[in-house]
Design a protein around this motif. Structure first.
Motif, PDB file in Angstrom:
ATOM      1  N   ASP A  25      31.616 -30.646 -44.024  1.00 19.46           N
ATOM      2  CA  ASP A  25      32.673 -29.923 -44.744  1.00 19.46           C
ATOM      3  C   ASP A  25      31.693 -28.451 -45.553  1.00 19.46           C
ATOM      4  O   ASP A  25      30.763 -28.867 -46.098  1.00 19.46           O
ATOM      5  N   GLY A  26      31.913 -27.492 -45.170  1.00 17.22           N
ATOM      6  CA  GLY A  26      31.522 -26.105 -45.668  1.00 17.22           C
ATOM      7  C   GLY A  26      30.487 -25.417 -44.736  1.00 17.22           C
ATOM      8  O   GLY A  26      30.016 -24.535 -44.895  1.00 17.22           O
ATOM      9  N   GLY A  27      29.972 -26.282 -43.536  1.00 16.16           N
ATOM     10  CA  GLY A  27      29.194 -25.757 -42.629  1.00 16.16           C
ATOM     11  C   GLY A  27      27.956 -25.319 -43.159  1.00 16.16           C
ATOM     12  O   GLY A  27      27.063 -25.956 -43.872  1.00 16.16           O
ATOM     13  N   ALA A  28      27.436 -24.302 -42.451  1.00 16.34           N
ATOM     14  CA  ALA A  28      25.986 -23.981 -42.379  1.00 16.34           C
ATOM     15  C   ALA A  28      25.704 -23.684 -43.796  1.00 16.34           C
ATOM     16  O   ALA A  28      24.508 -23.792 -44.382  1.00 16.34           O
ATOM     17  N   GLU A  29      26.413 -22.888 -44.339  1.00 20.43           N
ATOM     18  CA  GLU A  29      26.211 -22.582 -45.932  1.00 20.43           C
ATOM     19  C   GLU A  29      25.858 -23.548 -46.691  1.00 20.43           C
ATOM     20  O   GLU A  29      25.189 -23.475 -48.016  1.00 20.43           O
ATOM     21  N   ARG A 189      34.992 -42.786 -54.147  1.00 16.55           N
ATOM     22  CA  ARG A 189      35.076 -44.140 -52.970  1.00 16.55           C
ATOM     23  C   ARG A 189      36.356 -43.793 -52.054  1.00 16.55           C
ATOM     24  O   ARG A 189      37.215 -43.319 -52.515  1.00 16.55           O
ATOM     25  N   ASP A 190      35.938 -43.525 -50.844  1.00 15.47           N
ATOM     26  CA  ASP A 190      36.736 -43.331 -49.679  1.00 15.47           C
ATOM     27  C   ASP A 190      36.556 -44.261 -48.736  1.00 15.47           C
ATOM     28  O   ASP A 190      35.704 -44.292 -47.901  1.00 15.47           O
ATOM     29  N   SER A 191      37.438 -45.209 -48.923  1.00 14.88           N
ATOM     30  CA  SER A 191      37.811 -46.387 -47.686  1.00 14.88           C
ATOM     31  C   SER A 191      36.342 -47.135 -47.808  1.00 14.88           C
ATOM     32  O   SER A 191      36.158 -47.589 -48.688  1.00 14.88           O
ATOM     33  N   GLU A 192      35.513 -47.108 -46.707  1.00 13.78           N
ATOM     34  CA  GLU A 192      34.273 -47.843 -46.827  1.00 13.78           C
ATOM     35  C   GLU A 192      32.929 -46.736 -47.082  1.00 13.78           C
ATOM     36  O   GLU A 192      32.024 -47.528 -46.706  1.00 13.78           O
ATOM     37  N   ALA A 193      33.351 -45.760 -47.657  1.00 14.04           N
ATOM     38  CA  ALA A 193      32.163 -44.977 -47.687  1.00 14.04           C
ATOM     39  C   ALA A 193      32.291 -44.144 -49.267  1.00 14.04           C
ATOM     40  O   ALA A 193      33.413 -44.185 -49.844  1.00 14.04           O
ATOM     41  N   TRP A 194      31.333 -43.649 -49.890  1.00 17.41           N
ATOM     42  CA  TRP A 194      31.287 -42.628 -50.868  1.00 17.41           C
ATOM     43  C   TRP A 194      31.283 -41.214 -50.451  1.00 17.41           C
ATOM     44  O   TRP A 194      30.483 -40.966 -49.388  1.00 17.41           O
ATOM     45  N   VAL A 195      31.943 -40.474 -51.104  1.00 18.54           N
ATOM     46  CA  VAL A 195      32.070 -39.018 -50.950  1.00 18.54           C
ATOM     47  C   VAL A 195      31.684 -38.043 -52.049  1.00 18.54           C
ATOM     48  O   VAL A 195      31.656 -38.348 -53.114  1.00 18.54           O
ATOM     49  N   CYS A 196      30.377 -37.283 -51.788  1.00 17.77           N
ATOM     50  CA  CYS A 196      29.797 -36.621 -52.842  1.00 17.77           C
ATOM     51  C   CYS A 196      30.220 -35.190 -52.741  1.00 17.77           C
ATOM     52  O   CYS A 196      30.032 -34.497 -51.558  1.00 17.77           O
ATOM     53  N   ALA A 197      30.913 -34.552 -53.683  1.00 18.71           N
ATOM     54  CA  ALA A 197      31.225 -33.181 -53.840  1.00 18.71           C
ATOM     55  C   ALA A 197      30.051 -32.672 -54.250  1.00 18.71           C
ATOM     56  O   ALA A 197      29.472 -32.586 -55.482  1.00 18.71           O
ATOM     57  N   VAL A 198      29.458 -31.377 -53.810  1.00 12.32           N
ATOM     58  CA  VAL A 198      28.284 -30.638 -54.016  1.00 12.32           C
ATOM     59  C   VAL A 198      28.555 -29.400 -54.138  1.00 12.32           C
ATOM     60  O   VAL A 198      29.332 -28.624 -53.532  1.00 12.32           O
ATOM     61  N   ARG A 199      28.141 -28.891 -55.464  1.00 12.63           N
ATOM     62  CA  ARG A 199      28.380 -27.438 -55.906  1.00 12.63           C
ATOM     63  C   ARG A 199      26.907 -26.614 -55.546  1.00 12.63           C
ATOM     64  O   ARG A 199      25.953 -27.257 -56.030  1.00 12.63           O
ATOM     65  N   GLY A 200      27.076 -25.533 -54.781  1.00 14.63           N
ATOM     66  CA  GLY A 200      25.880 -24.861 -54.243  1.00 14.63           C
ATOM     67  C   GLY A 200      26.462 -23.446 -54.052  1.00 14.63           C
ATOM     68  O   GLY A 200      27.275 -22.945 -54.583  1.00 14.63           O
ATOM     69  N   GLU A 201      25.547 -22.702 -53.039  1.00 13.15           N
ATOM     70  CA  GLU A 201      26.007 -21.620 -52.839  1.00 13.15           C
ATOM     71  C   GLU A 201      27.406 -21.517 -52.077  1.00 13.15           C
ATOM     72  O   GLU A 201      28.038 -20.519 -52.091  1.00 13.15           O
ATOM     73  N   ALA A 202      27.907 -22.727 -51.579  1.00 14.98           N
ATOM     74  CA  ALA A 202      29.003 -22.891 -50.870  1.00 14.98           C
ATOM     75  C   ALA A 202      29.426 -24.307 -51.226  1.00 14.98           C
ATOM     76  O   ALA A 202      28.574 -25.157 -50.935  1.00 14.98           O
ATOM     77  N   VAL A 204      30.438 -28.106 -50.773  1.00 14.37           N
ATOM     78  CA  VAL A 204      30.468 -28.940 -49.602  1.00 14.37           C
ATOM     79  C   VAL A 204      30.604 -30.395 -49.888  1.00 14.37           C
ATOM     80  O   VAL A 204      30.386 -30.758 -51.188  1.00 14.37           O
ATOM     81  N   THR A 205      31.194 -31.083 -49.104  1.00 17.75           N
ATOM     82  CA  THR A 205      31.408 -32.721 -49.433  1.00 17.75           C
ATOM     83  C   THR A 205      30.396 -33.530 -48.353  1.00 17.75           C
ATOM     84  O   THR A 205      30.562 -33.149 -47.009  1.00 17.75           O
ATOM     85  N   LEU A 206      29.779 -34.414 -48.887  1.00 20.67           N
ATOM     86  CA  LEU A 206      28.900 -35.208 -48.053  1.00 20.67           C
ATOM     87  C   LEU A 206      29.509 -36.651 -48.287  1.00 20.67           C
ATOM     88  O   LEU A 206      29.962 -37.184 -49.255  1.00 20.67           O
TER      89      LEU A 206
END
Length: 582
Positions: A25-29, A189-202, A204-206
């Motif tokens: 999510d957020g792509g190349a940026e 927590r999202d179902s079977e995984a963890w989701v990290c919201a990242v603040r940067g130049e754009a 992104v969620t990992l």
């Protein structure tokens, strides 16, 4: 497209932009590169290419934080994976790791290789060790190869070693490491995984099934030493300045205003000013207690006398009167071993005495002699030696032990005093402070004697843990904010969701011995782990450069390696022997 590969270069990935846009999510940026400082004259290493993540997850592991604690964890992980895979002829595929931090990986913000050479390490360089199958040298060995071994080198030099170690680790066949430039603001927590919201130049969620939180000095070091040292942005030359604080961070500010501005110390120890210093630097001590310099060396017989007493503490101890009596016995025994007699009465009176009156620097000259081996019956000095020599036993006895509203606040209050007497500056820094005082450029006062209206700098190091103040005891109203502030992200969201918990009287999150986070209901948060400063209080005494004092990182790595199947997934059950035997 260019992706930060964990090394000092930016190499084209073997994957096209469409894959990044589809998978992240957020792509190349989201993976914008940031060039790092060169890490010295070491040969460049071949940087491992990044394998494509599955459509399900962006990585097998996300590490939040990129400082020494994260580096050490990855070194432990590589070693554990290598040990388990040695009989298999190598890994089926490497574990894919995303390391998320706005700072350069390995060094992090505190150990930035670009910081001024005037800022010295306050701990021995011999404890710094990021070695692993891909990292062949400790910091001492790295210095030997560089031709100059220093016990207390410039912090920037340690940062260059840590950055070099991260580059070498990026060449590992066991872990594929990619650095994502940004700050993690939320972990959910999202179902079977963890989701990290990242603040940067754009934004992104990992997404990954496992997350390691190694946030270290969350919120950063808090001071811009380069700006303070620059006369155009820091205190003006010739004007007085007040520094709130009289501990290690304040001493760094003093060096910003003197050494970084061209002042020097001669062979006789006297200070030669550059003319760009403030007219007077006033350190304001909140406690009135001085920091004692580290001894040049401590006789092994003194250390043995202390350990003979402190080793008797059992695990899960409560720091009650008997616990403290053992430490006082250790201080008495250490002094006797050095040919000095100090009484229990003098020790207790000194430890529990009120704030000292007068000049906190009055003892500085005598402390030089003590640090060089000319010891006397000074109670603070022997408390410091007992605390330092017995510290591993302090950690072992209290790790994740029971806490109560009577003994634990007293322990924290006394421990804060003992830290000043045991873990002060190296003697070279102490001597420079004495020379500045003798030159009329430095003084130390208590808060009652501080002068209002001068240019002021706050030089307090932020406390460890994830809360600004200890969690209240049951039935106790919070005297001040007890939540995690915004710049301690992502902890507040995890606390509110019940994915981590902080016990009463403590500031750090509670974890299992393998670093696994415990939820509010006492269950294990699957795939979520924390190491280092965020766990302070349940686990005692975190130093970001100290790898050997705690076993949590090694246990975490072994547990993860045990769960890593031959086909490169995590389908095998966790190895319970890691918890049983460490």
């Amino acid at each position: 497209m260019l992706v930060h590969d964990g090394g000092g270069a930016y190499l084209p990935t073997v994957y096209d932009d469409a894959w990044v846009e589809r998978e992240l999510d957020g792509g190349a940026e989201a993976l914008s590169p940031r060039r790092r400082q060169p890490v010295g004259r070491r040969p460049r290493v071949n940087v491992a290419r990044v394998a494509p993540a599955t459509k399900r997850d962006d990585a097998d592991l996300i590490v939040v934080g990129a400082g020494p604690r994260a580096l050490y964890a990855l070194a432990d992980l590589e070693e554990a994976l290598s040990d388990r895979g040695r009989d298999r002829g190598g890994p089926a595929r490497p574990m894919r790791v995303l390391v998320v931090d706005p700072a350069a990986p390995g060094a992090g913000a505190v150990w930035d290789p670009a910081q001024g050479e005037h800022l010295l390490m306050n701990v021995s360089s011999h404890i710094v060790d990021a070695s692993s199958p891909s990292v062949p040298w400790t910091f001492t060995q790295w210095q030997e190869d560089d031709g100059q071994v220093e016990t207390f080198p410039a912090r920037a030099r340690a940062g260059r070693y840590l950055s070099w170690a991260f580059e070498r680790l990026s060449d590992s066949p066991w872990v594929e490491v990619r650095h994502v430039v940004g700050s993690v603001t939320h972990v959910t927590r999202d179902s079977e995984a963890w989701v990290c919201a990242v603040r940067g130049e754009a934004p992104v969620t990992l997404r990954a099934s496992r997350v390691l939180l190694a946030t270290g000095h969350a919120g950063g070091a808090g001071l811009d030493h380069a700006a303070i040292a620059d006369a155009s942005s820091g205190p003006a030359p010739g004007e007085p300045v007040t520094v709130h604080g009289a501990a290690l961070t304040a001493f760094d500010v003093v060096m910003d205003l003197t050494a970084a501005r061209g002042g020097t110390w001669g062979e006789d120890g006297t200070y030669a000013p550059s003319g760009r210093e403030p007219s007077l630097i006033t350190l304001v001590s909140r406690t009135g207690e001085p920091m004692l310099p580290k001894p040049v060396s401590t006789p092994t017989s003194v250390i043995a006398a202390v350990r003979a007493r402190t080793a008797r503490w059992l695990p899960d101890a409560v720091p009650d009167d008997a616990w403290w009596q053992a430490l006082a016995d250790a201080a008495v025994a250490a002094a006797l071993e050095a040919g000095v007699r100090v009484t229990h009465e003098a020790l207790w009176e000194r430890l529990d005495s009120p704030t000292l009156d007068g000049d906190p620097s009055a003892r500085w000259m005598r402390d030089i002699g003590r640090a060089e081996g000319d010891v006397d019956a000074d109670p603070a000095w022997w408390w410091g030696r007992a605390w330092s020599a017995g510290y591993a036993d302090v950690v072992r006895s209290l790790e994740r032990g029971p806490r109560d509203a009577d003994t634990w606040p007293r322990w924290r209050r006394r421990a804060a005093m003992l830290e000043r007497w045991a873990f002060g500056p190296p003697l070279v820094t102490h001597r420079r402070l004495v020379a500045l005082r003798d030159a009329g450029l430095l003084r130390v006062v208590t808060a009652a004697d501080a002068v209002a209206g001068e240019s002021a700098i706050d030089a307090f190091t932020r406390g460890p843990g994830v809360l600004e103040a200890p969690h209240p005891w049951e039935g106790e109203a919070a005297a001040q904010a007890t939540g995690a502030s915004a710049d301690r992200a992502p902890w507040q969201g995890l606390i509110e969701a019940g994915d981590v918990t902080v016990r009463a009287g403590e500031r750090g999150v509670l974890t299992r011995v393998d670093g696994a986070c415990l939820r509010r209901d006492g269950s294990v948060a699957p795939g979520l782990a924390a190491l280092g400063r965020p766990t302070e209080d349940p686990v005692i005494g975190h130093d970001s450069l100290q790898r050997g004092l705690h076993d949590d990182s090694r246990r975490w790595a072994r547990a993860l390696a045990c769960a890593w199947g031959e086909d490169g997934d995590t389908s095998e059950p966790a190895c319970e022997e890691v918890l049983a035997h460490g």
